[in-house]
Design an enzyme around this catalytic site. Structure first.
Site, mmCIF file in Angstrom:
data_model
loop_
_atom_site.group_PDB
_atom_site.id
_atom_site.type_symbol
_atom_site.label_atom_id
_atom_site.label_comp_id
_atom_site.label_asym_id
_atom_site.label_seq_id
_atom_site.Cartn_x
_atom_site.Cartn_y
_atom_site.Cartn_z
ATOM 1 N N HIS A 275 0.146 0.027 -13.465
ATOM 2 C CA HIS A 275 1.472 -1.375 -13.377
ATOM 3 C C HIS A 275 2.978 -0.836 -13.318
ATOM 4 O O HIS A 275 3.171 0.516 -14.634
ATOM 5 C CB HIS A 275 0.941 -2.175 -14.404
ATOM 6 C CG HIS A 275 1.559 -3.285 -14.997
ATOM 7 N ND1 HIS A 275 2.103 -4.615 -13.639
ATOM 8 C CD2 HIS A 275 2.470 -3.306 -15.689
ATOM 9 C CE1 HIS A 275 2.302 -4.921 -14.294
ATOM 10 N NE2 HIS A 275 2.901 -4.791 -15.063
ATOM 11 N N ASN B 67 1.818 2.923 -2.338
ATOM 12 C CA ASN B 67 1.041 4.064 -3.257
ATOM 13 C C ASN B 67 -0.462 4.302 -3.125
ATOM 14 O O ASN B 67 -0.540 5.827 -3.275
ATOM 15 C CB ASN B 67 0.750 3.230 -5.248
ATOM 16 C CG ASN B 67 1.960 3.629 -5.170
ATOM 17 O OD1 ASN B 67 2.515 4.049 -5.719
ATOM 18 N ND2 ASN B 67 2.683 2.191 -5.665
ATOM 19 N N ASN C 285 -5.578 1.245 -13.043
ATOM 20 C CA ASN C 285 -5.044 0.820 -12.834
ATOM 21 C C ASN C 285 -3.049 1.279 -13.096
ATOM 22 O O ASN C 285 -3.243 1.979 -13.954
ATOM 23 C CB ASN C 285 -5.085 -0.379 -13.544
ATOM 24 C CG ASN C 285 -3.901 -1.870 -12.889
ATOM 25 O OD1 ASN C 285 -4.005 -2.033 -12.127
ATOM 26 N ND2 ASN C 285 -3.388 -2.438 -13.668
ATOM 27 N N MET D 48 -4.057 -6.861 -6.873
ATOM 28 C CA MET D 48 -3.194 -8.249 -8.053
ATOM 29 C C MET D 48 -4.488 -9.466 -7.696
ATOM 30 O O MET D 48 -3.791 -10.122 -8.195
ATOM 31 C CB MET D 48 -2.586 -8.720 -6.919
ATOM 32 C CG MET D 48 -1.543 -7.679 -5.860
ATOM 33 S SD MET D 48 -0.405 -6.857 -7.513
ATOM 34 C CE MET D 48 0.836 -8.030 -8.614
ATOM 35 N N LEU E 183 -10.096 -8.246 -12.258
ATOM 36 C CA LEU E 183 -11.320 -8.216 -12.222
ATOM 37 C C LEU E 183 -12.246 -8.656 -13.676
ATOM 38 O O LEU E 183 -12.327 -8.515 -14.338
ATOM 39 C CB LEU E 183 -11.488 -6.368 -11.666
ATOM 40 C CG LEU E 183 -10.754 -6.608 -10.680
ATOM 41 C CD1 LEU E 183 -10.770 -4.941 -10.637
ATOM 42 C CD2 LEU E 183 -11.422 -7.009 -9.568
ATOM 43 N N ASP F 109 -3.418 -6.113 -17.128
ATOM 44 C CA ASP F 109 -2.587 -4.448 -17.027
ATOM 45 C C ASP F 109 -2.536 -4.229 -18.236
ATOM 46 O O ASP F 109 -1.175 -3.559 -19.256
ATOM 47 C CB ASP F 109 -0.564 -4.908 -16.767
ATOM 48 C CG ASP F 109 -1.099 -5.703 -15.246
ATOM 49 O OD1 ASP F 109 -1.879 -5.032 -14.213
ATOM 50 O OD2 ASP F 109 -0.161 -6.731 -15.064
ATOM 51 N N GLU G 67 6.475 5.864 -10.083
ATOM 52 C CA GLU G 67 5.028 5.132 -9.210
ATOM 53 C C GLU G 67 4.060 6.060 -8.791
ATOM 54 O O GLU G 67 3.071 6.588 -9.010
ATOM 55 C CB GLU G 67 4.486 3.956 -8.949
ATOM 56 C CG GLU G 67 4.986 2.849 -9.350
ATOM 57 C CD GLU G 67 5.044 1.307 -9.166
ATOM 58 O OE1 GLU G 67 4.368 0.645 -10.239
ATOM 59 O OE2 GLU G 67 4.983 1.300 -7.827
ATOM 60 N N GLY H 74 0.931 -1.089 0.067
ATOM 61 C CA GLY H 74 0.017 -0.465 -0.416
ATOM 62 C C GLY H 74 0.473 1.109 0.412
ATOM 63 O O GLY H 74 0.208 2.330 0.762
HETATM 64 C C1 GAR Z 1 3.143 -1.437 -7.472
HETATM 65 O O1 GAR Z 1 4.261 -1.880 -7.846
HETATM 66 C C2 GAR Z 1 2.561 -1.487 -8.699
HETATM 67 O O2 GAR Z 1 2.798 -1.256 -10.297
HETATM 68 C C3 GAR Z 1 2.460 -2.955 -8.845
HETATM 69 O O3 GAR Z 1 1.824 -3.443 -7.231
HETATM 70 C C4 GAR Z 1 2.690 -2.446 -6.714
HETATM 71 C C5 GAR Z 1 2.384 -2.549 -5.001
HETATM 72 O O4 GAR Z 1 2.886 -1.452 -4.357
HETATM 73 N N1 GAR Z 1 0.748 -3.516 -9.359
HETATM 74 C C6 GAR Z 1 1.016 -4.591 -10.407
HETATM 75 O O5 GAR Z 1 1.996 -5.408 -10.534
HETATM 76 C C7 GAR Z 1 -0.301 -5.214 -11.220
HETATM 77 N N2 GAR Z 1 0.146 -5.895 -12.217
HETATM 78 P P1 GAR Z 1 2.377 -0.507 -3.342
HETATM 79 O O6 GAR Z 1 1.855 -1.590 -2.227
HETATM 80 O O7 GAR Z 1 3.813 -0.158 -2.234
HETATM 81 O O8 GAR Z 1 1.414 0.234 -3.175
#
Ligand code: GAR
Length: 206
Positions: free
Chosen positions: A114, A19, A112, A95, A98, A155, A184, A17
Site C-alpha cells: 500500500h 509492481n 499487500n 483493488m 478480499l 490496507d 514500492e 502491474g
Molecule cells: C501501487 O501504488 C500500490 O501500492 C497500490 O496500487 C498501485 C498499483 O501500481 N495499491 C493500493 O492502493 C492498495 N490499496 P501497479 O499496478 O503499477 O503495481
C-alpha cells in the site's frame, strides 16, 4: 548445499502491474529466490496481464459475474489461486477488498502493498491524497508499506516493512508518484526476498 529452493508466488493485480513486473524481473535475475506461478486480475484489460503474458507466465482473468456476491467471487478466486499451490499470495495493486472466503484459505500467506505508512490513508488514491495534504501544509512526507492481510480490513494488518518518502516543496504529483513507485518496487522485492529466504533458513522446506 544444493540448488536453492524457489518459493511459489501468485500475484493478484488489478491494473498497470509495475509492481508485478518488478517481482517478475527479480525472479528472472535470481535476486528473488522465487517463481511467479501466475498473475491473476479482476480486469481483463489490465496491463498486469499483458506483462505476465510477455514474460511467458500464466495470465488469468477472473471477472466478476453479474449478480455474483463478493464471497462467491472470492471462493472462485481462491479455487483458481489454490490450483497454483502458492507459498505466498502477493497483492500488487489489487483493488478489491478480499473477504474471508478468500483469505481463510491462505492464512498468514497474503501480502499487500500500500502506498502509505501504517495507519495512514487506507483505500484508493493514497498518493494523490498525501500530495493534496502536503500542498495544504498538513504533511511533509508519506511512504509505502508491505503488510500481511489477516482479515477484511482495508490496507491494515501486521506490518512487514515500511519506507518513508519525502514530499518536496516543488514536487509535481507525477514526480511524487514516480518516487513512490520506485520505493514500492524496491520495498516489495526486498520484503519478498526476506519472506522467501526465511522459510529456507528455518529449514521448514518439505
Ligand atoms: C501501487 O501504488 C500500490 O501500492 C497500490 O496500487 C498501485 C498499483 O501500481 N495499491 C493500493 O492502493 C492498495 N490499496 P501497479 O499496478 O503499477 O503495481
Amino acid at each position: 548445499g544444493g540448488a536453492p529452493v524457489k518459493r511459489r508466488l501468485v500475484i493478484l493485480a488489478s491494473g498497470n502491474g509495475s509492481n508485478a513486473q518488478a517481482i517478475i524481473d527479480a525472479c528472472a535475475s535470481g535476486e528473488l529466490p522465487a517463481e511467479v506461478m501466475a498473475v491473476v486480475s479482476d480486469h481483463g484489460e489490465a496491463m498486469a496481464l499483458t506483462r505476465a503474458d510477455a514474460a511467458g507466465l500464466p495470465a488469468v482473468h477472473i471477472g466478476r459475474r453479474a449478480g455474483e456476491t463478493r464471497p462467491d467471487y472470492d471462493a472462485r478466486l481462491a479455487d483458481i489461486v489454490t490450483g497454483f499451490d502458492p507459498d505466498w499470495v502477493v497483492l500488487a495493486g489489487w483493488m478489491r477488498v478480499l473477504t474471508l472466503s478468500f483469505l481463510g484459505w491462505f492464512p498468514g500467506m497474503v501480502v499487500n502493498l500500500h502506498p502509505a505508512l501504517p495507519g495512514q490513508l487506507p483505500g484508493l488514491h493514497a498518493i494523490e491524497r498525501a500530495y493534496e495534504e502536503a500542498r495544504a501544509g498538513r504533511r511533509s512526507g508519506t511512504g509505502v508499506m508491505v503488510h500481511l492481510v489477516p482479515d477484511e480490513g482495508v490496507d491494515v494488518g501486521p506490518v512487514l516493512a515500511t519506507a518513508e518518502v519525502a514530499i518536496l516543496p516543488d514536487d509535481t504529483l507525477d514526480q511524487l508518484a514516480q518516487r513512490m513507485h520506485a520505493a514500492e518496487h524496491q520495498l516489495l522485492v526486498d520484503t519478498l526476498r526476506r519472506l522467501c529466504t526465511r522459510s529456507l533458513t528455518n529449514g521448514v522446506i518439505t
